[in-house]
Design a protein around this motif. Structure first.
Motif, short mmCIF file in Angstrom:
data_model
loop_
_atom_site.label_atom_id
_atom_site.label_comp_id
_atom_site.label_asym_id
_atom_site.label_seq_id
_atom_site.Cartn_x
_atom_site.Cartn_y
_atom_site.Cartn_z
N ARG A 455 0.84 -1.20 0.00
CA ARG A 455 0.00 0.00 0.00
C ARG A 455 0.88 1.25 0.00
O ARG A 455 1.66 1.48 0.93
CB ARG A 455 -0.93 0.01 1.20
CG ARG A 455 -1.99 1.10 1.11
CD ARG A 455 -2.93 1.07 2.31
NE ARG A 455 -3.64 -0.19 2.43
CZ ARG A 455 -4.73 -0.52 1.74
NH1 ARG A 455 -5.23 0.33 0.85
NH2 ARG A 455 -5.31 -1.69 1.92
N ILE A 456 0.72 2.04 -1.06
CA ILE A 456 1.45 3.31 -1.17
C ILE A 456 0.67 4.39 -0.44
O ILE A 456 -0.53 4.58 -0.68
CB ILE A 456 1.63 3.69 -2.65
CG1 ILE A 456 2.49 2.64 -3.36
CG2 ILE A 456 2.28 5.07 -2.78
CD1 ILE A 456 2.55 2.82 -4.87
N SER A 457 1.35 5.10 0.45
CA SER A 457 0.72 6.19 1.21
C SER A 457 1.62 7.43 1.12
O SER A 457 2.81 7.33 0.85
CB SER A 457 0.52 5.81 2.67
OG SER A 457 -0.35 4.72 2.82
N ARG A 458 1.02 8.56 1.37
CA ARG A 458 1.75 9.82 1.31
C ARG A 458 2.29 10.22 2.67
O ARG A 458 1.60 10.12 3.69
CB ARG A 458 0.83 10.93 0.79
CG ARG A 458 0.46 10.80 -0.65
CD ARG A 458 1.56 11.32 -1.58
NE ARG A 458 1.46 12.77 -1.69
CZ ARG A 458 2.31 13.63 -1.11
NH1 ARG A 458 3.33 13.21 -0.41
NH2 ARG A 458 2.15 14.93 -1.26
N GLN A 459 3.55 10.63 2.69
CA GLN A 459 4.05 11.44 3.81
C GLN A 459 4.02 12.88 3.35
O GLN A 459 4.55 13.20 2.28
CB GLN A 459 5.46 11.03 4.21
CG GLN A 459 5.52 9.83 5.14
CD GLN A 459 6.88 9.65 5.79
OE1 GLN A 459 7.73 10.52 5.73
NE2 GLN A 459 7.07 8.50 6.42
#
Length: 880
Positions: A455-459
């Motif tokens: 799962r790609i998530s934003r910082q």
């Protein structure tokens, strides 16, 4: 107040966070209820993130040879010396050592510069130390580095097998999801396979206390059991796999009888058969594994022995089943995706001629690497040998974290050019840097990370960049431009980099590679900023993908990325660890994490997270301790063929006899002798290159200094080296605490104090020379400023009660007397629940006052245990 959705910078669970920032830049942290990894829950480390955002200890300006300089000077120096080294020695003389703490965009630029333009494969990541064996196992079986399932599968399974994973402490939020699932579905079974009885065992139906290093004998035995008793999925074997006949034959020959497996693993025959039958009877099985599997000289084989059992029964690609590797870092997966491991190219491509040509064409690379570079251990060996002339280390601390850590320290000390990019000024690695680049910290970064379920998530940025700090990708791009690669590194933002990276993932892919984000294209800066958490692949050109919604689980169609399109069984012949105990080194040492700390403590070494455990320790079985004449809490030394460690003994039946456990986190800033990896030999898996951290032969002995003591001080102190052989520095809420011991002592403690800590201070003192007791204190305007207690052994006054005196505006006569004599009414009150700062005394009082019987009742009354659940085993012990 402004609110920013971002992602936790710690473990591979990848929890969503809401950071709320007010006009004074004060930050409040809470879990993001909309994030599918954690649904609003955070562990003790995540909750404490706001306490790690200060500028104390930050590296804020570029430095050359410990002198501040401007950015142009530092960047020009690195670029110029890189070009000179390449001209004189070739590109192989330069290396990068990077980290799962980097964002994907940073990772991508570093990999592109090294492999595409410098022209060597010598970039490796500290993720080599935690999950490269899993990557290798996946590639052998599936033809790709693909995690098949997701966190929901763990919750929806009928059986969860946890192998070499202390999920409760290392991945607390996934552990809580599993706990809740089991409460809702009591028939769900949990088996923990681990030499240690860890906190995770508290929710297990069965704990298989396996002999360290014997996993393959158990899983080969399981494979043979499934075949012999006709539990195979023959249709799946025929349609979706190759090589099962040979794998079954090898498993049969190597595992032998149940009694033979029992002898190899140390498990009872009844336990083995019960586990085998449990696996056979439950279709929906998730085998979740971590460092206890990966960190081994046969780690890749262990991974494939697990995968073989899932392939044999068709337990893959469907809800509630599959082999599942939990990664250790927030962006270990991102590093795998961009090719930051020495044996990979970007976007899950390898060093085949086809992939080298494809990446070179896409990057328009002037000097593409065509062969793998040096993996972590070999890389630092090459630095030590003088073959690598320049190394750039980014966001990691190898002098603490790598095996044979003293050799790594020596290698950096002798290297011609050491560049370190970090957000902290002082750690064991920055001490050896010729050039220091100040980087952004977590709250200042902007980019993406990938968690353990793809799962790609934003910082996202929610704090301004302090002083002269810069993003890692910017620093790398500036060096690249100064080396003559202006066009290829003309990035203006992390969004620019991500767009290029997404385009590469889909370039000439057409479903031939698992990693594909091309379904995101085209997208604007605004769309990048608003990107929601999504599981790759994200594309429209392959049946594996489900468009922009991402892909929940892989291989449901029974198609794999091998040349045959089928999953591969791997024939596994078990072999023992590289080093075995002997008469001189009779114990097996296992290293790993503790509950509230992270890696080498550069971020988590704050007072709140040191309340539970502030001093390093070694766990030892009471019977072994008795034989060695070691007492609980006493000082001991642990030695291997490479080095020596010193710390406190912790007697516990959670350890098997003949086994020891020491935490990995403690460094030279917190102790003069607690770097445990000085003990660990650099033996590695021949396929993955991952070191064996779980099986080091050592010896242990009591350390008997002639004095022990501690100092509590309102201000940090610089300790003298003379007369002090053991020292630990611990930040408490109200003061600094120093634990000390020595084999020689000064003739006069009073003069020693005046000389080292305050010649002008007025000292109160209490001495009992006959018993070797010396107590000193200094008060300023009736407030406690510093105190010291010296004795013959570890039987010293209670620290907690004395620490509380630092909160007093004025000490009463009774408190003064208690201060000097060391007698106080405060009992041991270490923190049990770090999430809500609930200590031992408060818990005991509440249990008694309210007649609490369950952990749930404790949570209702005083919150302890109601968040991440890591403290539940200790709460249960108190209830008993």
């Amino acid at each position: 107040m402004s609110s920013t959705q971002t992602t936790c910078p710690y473990c591979g669970v990848g929890c969503g966070i809401i950071a709320q920032t007010d006009s004074t830049k004060s930050v409040t942290i809470q879990g993001d209820k909309s994030h599918p990894a954690n649904f609003g829950k955070l562990c003790s480390k995540g909750i404490a993130l706001s306490g790690t955002l200060g500028l104390e200890g930050r590296l804020l300006h570029p430095e050359i040879d410990n002198n501040s300089c401007d950015w142009n000077t530092a960047l020009d120096k690195v670029a110029t010396e890189f070009k000179q080294i390449i001209e004189q020695y070739g590109p192989q003389a330069i290396a990068f050592y990077v980290s799962g703490q980097l964002l994907t965009e940073d990772y991508y630029v570093a990999n592109k510069l090294m492999k595409g333009f410098i022209g060597a494969g010598n970039i490796d990541t500290n993720s080599r130390l935690c999950m490269s064996s899993s990557l290798s196992g996946y590639k052998r079986a599936f033809g790709s580095d693909t995690v098949p399932g997701n966190y929901e599968d763990v919750e929806q399974s009928d059986l969860v097998v946890l192998v070499g994973s202390n999920l409760a402490w290392c991945h607390p939020i996934l552990f809580q999801r599993l706990m809740i699932a089991k409460e809702k579905h009591p028939n769900q079974k949990i088996v923990v396979i681990d030499p240690r009885h860890t906190a995770t065992c508290e929710i297990a139906d069965t704990h298989l206390a396996i002999k360290a290093g014997s996993d393959i004998w158990l899983f080969n035995g399981l494979l043979d059991f499934l075949r012999h008793n006709d539990y195979l999925d023959y249709e799946y074997l025929e349609q979706a796999t190759d090589g099962f006949a040979a794998a079954f034959q090898t498993a049969r020959e190597s595992s032998g009888s149940i009694s033979g497996i029992s002898q190899r693993t140390g498990l009872e025959e009844e336990q083995i058969l019960e586990f085998f039958q449990l696996f056979a009877d439950n279709k929906k099985v998730v085998t979740l594994y971590s460092q206890g599997v990966n960190q081994s000289t046969s780690g890749t084989d262990k991974v494939n022995s697990i995968i073989n059992c899932h392939l044999a029964t068709g337990r893959l690609g469907q809800v509630g089943m599959g082999p599942f590797s939990m990664t250790g870092q927030p962006n270990a997966m991102g590093g795998r995706e961009v090719g930051a491991l020495a044996n990979q190219l970007a976007s899950h491509m390898d060093f085949s001629a086809e992939h080298c040509d494809l990446v070179q064409e896409f990057w328009q690379a002037s000097n593409i690497a065509t062969s793998p570079g040096l993996k972590a251990i070999d890389l630092f060996n090459a630095v030590h040998a003088g073959e690598v002339k320049a190394i750039w280390i980014m966001a990691t601390n190898p002098v603490v974290s790598l095996p044979n850590a003293n050799l790594v320290k020596q290698a950096l000390a002798e290297c011609e050019l050491v560049i370190v990019s970090d957000c902290v000024r002082d750690n064991d690695t920055t001490a050896h840097a010729n050039v220091l680049f100040p980087t952004l910290a977590w709250g200042e970064k902007n980019g993406t990370v990938t968690n353990s379920e793809r799962r790609i998530s934003r910082q996202r940025t929610f704090l301004p960049a302090p002083a002269e700090t810069k993003a890692d990708w910017w620093i790398l791009s500036q060096v690249a431009q100064r080396m003559g690669y202006e066009k290829a590194f003309a990035y203006n933002s992390s969004a620019d980099i991500f767009r290029e990276y997404v385009a590469l993932s889909g370039y000439k892919n057409e479903g031939t590679r698992d990693f594909d984000l091309s379904g995101l294209l085209p997208f604007s800066d605004e769309e990048y900023q608003a990107l929601k958490p999504v599981q790759w692949p994200i594309c429209d050109s392959s049946e594996h993908c489900t468009g922009l919604r991402g892909t929940e689980r892989m291989f449901a169609d029974k198609r794999f990325f091998t040349s045959s399109g089928k999953a591969q069984f791997i024939s596994i012949t078990p072999r023992p660890p590289a080093s075995l105990p002997d008469i001189k080194f009779p114990f097996v040492l296992n290293t790993g994490r503790i509950r509230d700390q992270w890696h080498t403590m550069t971020r988590t070494g704050i007072a709140r997270l040191l309340r539970h455990t502030g001093e390093s320790y070694v766990e030892i079985h009471p019977n072994d301790a008795q034989t060695a004449n070691i007492n609980h809490g006493s000082l001991v030394t642990v030695s291997s063929r490479l080095g020596k460690w010193m710390g406190r003994a912790k007697l516990t039946t959670n350890q098997q006899m003949g086994n020891l456990f020491i935490p990995m986190h403690f460094n030279s800033q917190t102790s003069n002798c607690a770097r445990v990896d000085v003990l660990v030999a650099p033996h590695t898996d021949p396929i993955s290159g991952q070191p064996e951290f779980k099986h080091t032969p050592v010896k242990i002995s009591a350390y008997r200094p002639i004095w022990q003591g501690f100092i509590l001080s309102k201000q940090p102190l610089t300790l003298p080296t003379k007369d002090i052989d053991y020292s630990v520095k611990i930040l408490s809420d109200n003061c600094w605490r120093y634990e000390l011991a020595g084999e020689t002592k000064p003739d006069n403690w009073n003069l020693w104090l005046h000389h080292n800590f305050g010649a002008n201070l007025e000292w109160l003192e209490y001495q009992d020379r006959a018993n070797g007791c010396y107590n000193y204190a200094n008060l300023i305007q009736d407030r406690l400023n510093i105190c010291m207690f010296i004795g013959k052994d570890e039987n010293l006054p209670n620290r907690h009660g004395l620490i509380q005196l630092f909160t007093r505006d004025k000490l009463t006569p009774a408190e003064r007397l208690a201060l000097l004599t060391g007698h106080n009414d405060e009992h041991r009150n270490n923190t049990i629940c770090a999430c809500f700062n609930v200590g031992h005394n408060e818990l005991v009082a509440a249990i008694k006052e309210y007649d609490l019987k369950t952990v749930a009742q404790i949570g209702e009354k005083i919150q302890a245990g109601s968040n991440c659940g890591s403290c539940i085993p200790e709460l249960k012990a108190l209830l008993k």
